[in-house]
Design a protein around this motif. Structure first.
Motif, mmCIF file in Angstrom:
data_model
loop_
_atom_site.group_PDB
_atom_site.id
_atom_site.type_symbol
_atom_site.label_atom_id
_atom_site.label_comp_id
_atom_site.label_asym_id
_atom_site.label_seq_id
_atom_site.Cartn_x
_atom_site.Cartn_y
_atom_site.Cartn_z
ATOM 1 N N GLU A 139 0.816 -1.211 0.000
ATOM 2 C CA GLU A 139 0.000 0.000 0.000
ATOM 3 C C GLU A 139 0.854 1.268 0.000
ATOM 4 O O GLU A 139 1.952 1.296 0.560
ATOM 5 N N THR A 161 0.140 4.594 4.219
ATOM 6 C CA THR A 161 0.385 3.771 5.402
ATOM 7 C C THR A 161 0.646 4.644 6.614
ATOM 8 O O THR A 161 0.895 5.845 6.506
ATOM 9 N N LEU A 206 -0.684 -1.936 6.406
ATOM 10 C CA LEU A 206 -0.983 -0.503 6.491
ATOM 11 C C LEU A 206 -0.029 0.231 7.428
ATOM 12 O O LEU A 206 -0.239 1.404 7.726
ATOM 13 N N ALA A 255 -9.183 1.383 9.833
ATOM 14 C CA ALA A 255 -8.557 1.137 8.529
ATOM 15 C C ALA A 255 -8.099 -0.307 8.424
ATOM 16 O O ALA A 255 -8.253 -0.956 7.373
ATOM 17 N N LYS A 256 -7.551 -0.849 9.487
ATOM 18 C CA LYS A 256 -7.075 -2.233 9.477
ATOM 19 C C LYS A 256 -8.235 -3.210 9.333
ATOM 20 O O LYS A 256 -8.152 -4.191 8.593
ATOM 21 N N TRP A 265 -9.436 -3.235 5.670
ATOM 22 C CA TRP A 265 -8.496 -3.629 4.616
ATOM 23 C C TRP A 265 -8.701 -5.063 4.147
ATOM 24 O O TRP A 265 -8.635 -5.361 2.960
ATOM 25 N N ASP A 266 -8.955 -5.969 5.090
ATOM 26 C CA ASP A 266 -9.039 -7.396 4.730
ATOM 27 C C ASP A 266 -10.028 -8.107 5.643
ATOM 28 O O ASP A 266 -9.647 -8.980 6.431
ATOM 29 N N THR A 309 -3.842 -7.302 9.842
ATOM 30 C CA THR A 309 -3.225 -6.967 8.549
ATOM 31 C C THR A 309 -1.787 -7.443 8.448
ATOM 32 O O THR A 309 -1.040 -6.979 7.595
#
Length: 258
Positions: free
Chosen positions: A121, A124, A141, A149-150, A153-154, A182
């Motif tokens: 990314e 970060t 990240l 955000a974490k 992300w996934d 992450t």
């Protein structure tokens, strides 16, 4: 150990079990950890480094006697490092490290595969790659990324699992595991939280059957799963509030030690 037999040691994952990822513990957790340590040995096992244990947990604990502090065990990087608490601060029991060659190959492999898979990314928060001595950690990240955000992300773990598999294929002599939400961790072969539990048994003399582990990732793809797979009694939680609720039920069932 059956549910009716009280544990002699309770071990915890850190992120998303005792606190949100990379965040400090709530006062409620701090008070409960000390109350638990008045009764049994208490351990924290995480892929994080000692600095995270210190800022997230140790610095937030309420005052306690030296005897109670001595029942706290800190195992960063899944137990390749081991520390105890004393009234004078944190003391080292042991600290192991990867070789320079292992580190350089791990760093190159995880960066190369992250870029190839489109997981490197540009936006970060802090370092993506970190040398923790006994562990190389990739954080997609950055180390200081906000929890929201974490989480976004996934959410399914698909990205992280794809990266783990790709890196593992390049490093057959090392252990490559999913870490936090992450992150991917690279250590010597055979290093996971089950390793940390075995180190606890060796250092304390407490049998694995007399231990209890509390974690949020006990699913087969989770980094807490090796503890469940080795047969240690486990309790699954979905965040620090779950852990606090569970401890408020468990602690009154345990006798206070002198």
């Amino acid at each position: 150990m059956t549910d009716s037999i009280p544990p002699l040691l309770v071990a915890f994952d850190l992120d998303d079990t005792l606190a949100p990822s990379k965040s400090q513990i709530d006062d409620r957790i701090g008070e409960l950890l000390i109350a638990l340590a008045e009764r049994v040995e208490v351990a924290i096992i995480s892929g994080g480094q000692l600095g995270q244990f210190t800022t997230q947990v140790v610095d937030r604990l309420p005052e306690a006697s030296p005897a109670v502090l001595a029942r706290l065990h800190l195992l960063p990087t899944c137990g390749t490092q081991y520390y105890r608490l004393t009234e004078d601060g944190v003391v080292t029991v042991y600290k192991r490290s990867l070789t320079d060659d292992q580190k350089s190959r791990a760093l190159a492999a995880v960066e190369g595969e992250a870029r190839r898979l489109g997981l490197w990314e540009s936006e970060t928060w802090g370092d993506i790659l970190e040398d923790r001595g006994s562990q190389i950690t990739f954080s997609a990240l950055g180390q200081q990324a906000p929890v929201a955000a974490k989480t976004a992300w996934d959410p399914t773990g698909e990205k992280k699992n794809a990266l783990r598999a790709a890196v593992a294929a390049l490093l057959p002599d090392l252990e490559v595991r999913s870490g936090g939400s992450t992150s991917v961790d690279i250590t010597e072969q055979g290093i996971d939280k089950a390793y940390g539990m075995r180190q606890l048994a060796e250092q304390t003399g407490i049998a694995l059957d007399d231990m209890l582990f509390v974690g949020d990732r006990l699913d087969p793809d989770g980094n807490d799963y090796p503890v469940l797979a080795m047969g240690v009694r486990c309790h699954a939680v979905e965040g620090w509030e779950d852990t606090a609720d569970y401890l408020e039920q468990l602690i009154p069932t345990l006798p206070v030690r002198v």
